[in-house]
Design an enzyme around this catalytic site. Structure first.
Site, short mmCIF file in Angstrom:
data_model
loop_
_atom_site.label_atom_id
_atom_site.label_comp_id
_atom_site.label_asym_id
_atom_site.label_seq_id
_atom_site.Cartn_x
_atom_site.Cartn_y
_atom_site.Cartn_z
N GLU A 106 -48.00 18.25 43.48
CA GLU A 106 -47.90 16.78 43.40
C GLU A 106 -47.39 16.23 44.72
O GLU A 106 -46.44 16.74 45.30
CB GLU A 106 -46.95 16.39 42.25
CG GLU A 106 -46.76 14.88 42.11
CD GLU A 106 -46.04 14.48 40.81
OE1 GLU A 106 -46.15 15.20 39.80
OE2 GLU A 106 -45.36 13.43 40.82
N ASP A 166 -46.92 22.78 33.06
CA ASP A 166 -46.83 21.38 33.48
C ASP A 166 -45.44 21.14 34.10
O ASP A 166 -44.43 21.52 33.51
CB ASP A 166 -47.02 20.50 32.23
CG ASP A 166 -47.12 19.02 32.54
OD1 ASP A 166 -47.57 18.66 33.65
OD2 ASP A 166 -46.77 18.21 31.65
N GLY A 191 -43.86 8.51 29.91
CA GLY A 191 -43.17 7.86 28.80
C GLY A 191 -43.91 6.66 28.24
O GLY A 191 -45.06 6.38 28.60
N ALA A 200 -50.54 9.17 31.92
CA ALA A 200 -51.75 8.39 31.68
C ALA A 200 -51.91 7.91 30.24
O ALA A 200 -52.97 7.41 29.86
CB ALA A 200 -52.97 9.21 32.09
P1 13P Z 1 -47.52 10.40 29.39
O1 13P Z 1 -46.05 10.25 29.20
O2 13P Z 1 -48.13 9.13 29.89
O3 13P Z 1 -48.24 10.92 28.20
O4 13P Z 1 -47.75 11.49 30.57
C1 13P Z 1 -47.70 12.85 30.30
C2 13P Z 1 -47.70 13.69 31.53
O5 13P Z 1 -47.92 13.27 32.64
C3 13P Z 1 -47.37 15.11 31.35
O6 13P Z 1 -47.32 15.80 32.54
O1 G3H Z 2 -44.13 15.05 31.97
C1 G3H Z 2 -44.21 15.56 30.87
C2 G3H Z 2 -43.62 15.09 29.66
O2 G3H Z 2 -44.14 14.00 29.02
C3 G3H Z 2 -42.15 15.33 29.50
O3 G3H Z 2 -42.19 16.47 28.74
O4 G3H Z 2 -40.11 16.34 27.38
O5 G3H Z 2 -41.57 18.38 27.45
O6 G3H Z 2 -40.17 17.80 29.45
P1 G3H Z 2 -40.90 17.27 28.23
ZN ZN Z 3 -46.58 14.59 34.16
#
Ligand code: 13P
Ligand code: G3H
Ligand code: ZN
Length: 306
Positions: free
Chosen positions: A134, A82, A180, A211
């Site tokens: 993205e 991710d 967040g 989301a």
């Molecule tokens: P949230 O912070 O809404 O859970 O999003 C998580 C996300 O997009 C991880 O890639």
């Molecule tokens: O986008 C993803 C997360 O919510 C942030 O994750 O704290 O593991 O980098 P991280």
């Molecule tokens: Zn994300």
């Protein structure tokens, strides 16, 4: 079972009008919460790890935890990087056996984003690994935190050229979500018209980051046991189901899992001050995370699809 790719899971999802949950995992507890949720819901699932989790847990430990889950679970599981921030990180994860990687070039210019995505695709595809990119830029807390004023919604005019030039399998779009627990100061609404336009232009499955719905019951529980989370607000569930009907086939959830886990850790510590067995603190927290994940699978329509 062996690991499957995001593409394997998302093409049928887009075709049949549901979405696969992509849940961020950080350790043994979160991995087994998601594996148990998927098994109980008979749902395909994506377990994803960020570069900061790789730093925290170690690439070999975290990837082998998810591979073990995939081997043992009776449902298909993908292991996805991710927010891979550069070419080198994506290649490291491909070499470590990930079945899918995201190359997040959202902070680059269009041409630079095309370039790095194309390079990742050229290494990933020969190895049977699928790639997410993205276009646009989400606000919120991630490794490179993005201020609200710097967020950019995805330009529907750019998506066809981007997909054609890169050969990417799935695309994350920015339509008003953010990372967040503090997503909206006023009305919680997504730009679904924009999503509809994008969807008509490209047939590949789309991804929704940021989301989490930030369930108020969980926020209240966290606050009751000492957290300070006033003003936390997420994406209404009705907006998510509309987004799924418009082509979103993967929905990323991290914040809601973290909230459920830490609220329950707080509760366990407060209610059992004499306990010092970590399993009696982390066990209930894992179960709370599992319940959140199961609810998402039902909401996204992936329950019963494995
Ligand atoms: P949230 O912070 O809404 O859970 O999003 C998580 C996300 O997009 C991880 O890639
Ligand atoms: O986008 C993803 C997360 O919510 C942030 O994750 O704290 O593991 O980098 P991280
Ligand atoms: Zn994300």
């Amino acid at each position: 079972m062996v690991l499957v790719t995001n593409k394997d899971l998302m093409v049928p999802a887009r075709k049949n009008g549901y979405a696969v949950g992509a849940f961020n995992v950080q350790n043994l507890e979160s991995m087994s919460a998601i594996a148990e949720a998927a098994t109980e819901e008979k749902s395909p699932v994506i377990m994803q790890v960020t570069p900061s989790v790789i730093k925290y847990a170690g690439l070999a430990y975290i990837s082998n935890l998810v591979k073990t889950a995939a081997e043992l679970a009776p449902v298909p599981i993908a292991l996805h990087l991710d927010h891979g921030g550069d070419f080198e990180t994506a290649v490291k994860c491909i070499d470590a056996g990930f079945s899918s990687v995201m190359i997040d070039g959202s902070f680059l210019s269009f041409d630079e984003n095309v370039d790095v995505t194309k390079r990742v695709v050229s290494v990933a595809h020969p190895k049977g690994v699928s790639v997410e990119a993205e276009l646009g830029k989400l606000a919120g807390v991630e490794e490179r935190t993005v201020a609200e004023k710097d967020a950019i919604l995805t330009d529907p005019e750019a998506v066809v050229e981007f997909v054609k030039k890169t050969g990417v399998d799935t695309l994350a779009v920015a339509i008003g979500t953010s990372h967040g627990a503090y997503k909206f100061k006023s009305e919680a609404k997504l730009d679904l018209e924009r999503l509809k336009t994008i969807s008509k232009k490209i047939g590949i499955p789309l991804v929704l980051h940021g989301a989490s719905s930030v369930p108020q019951g969980i926020v209240e529980k966290a606050n009751k046991y000492g957290a300070e989370l006033s003003g936390a607000k997420g994406i209404p569930e009705t907006e998510l189901t509309k987004a799924i009907s418009l082509g979103i086939a993967k929905i990323n959830i991290d914040t809601d899992l973290r909230l459920a886990f830490t609220a329950t850790v707080r509760e366990a510590l407060t209610n059992s001050p004499k306990n010092f067995d970590p399993r009696k603190i982390l066990g209930p927290a894992k179960d709370a995370m599992k319940e959140v994940a199961k609810g998402k699978m039902r909401l996204f329509g992936s329950s019963g699809k494995a």
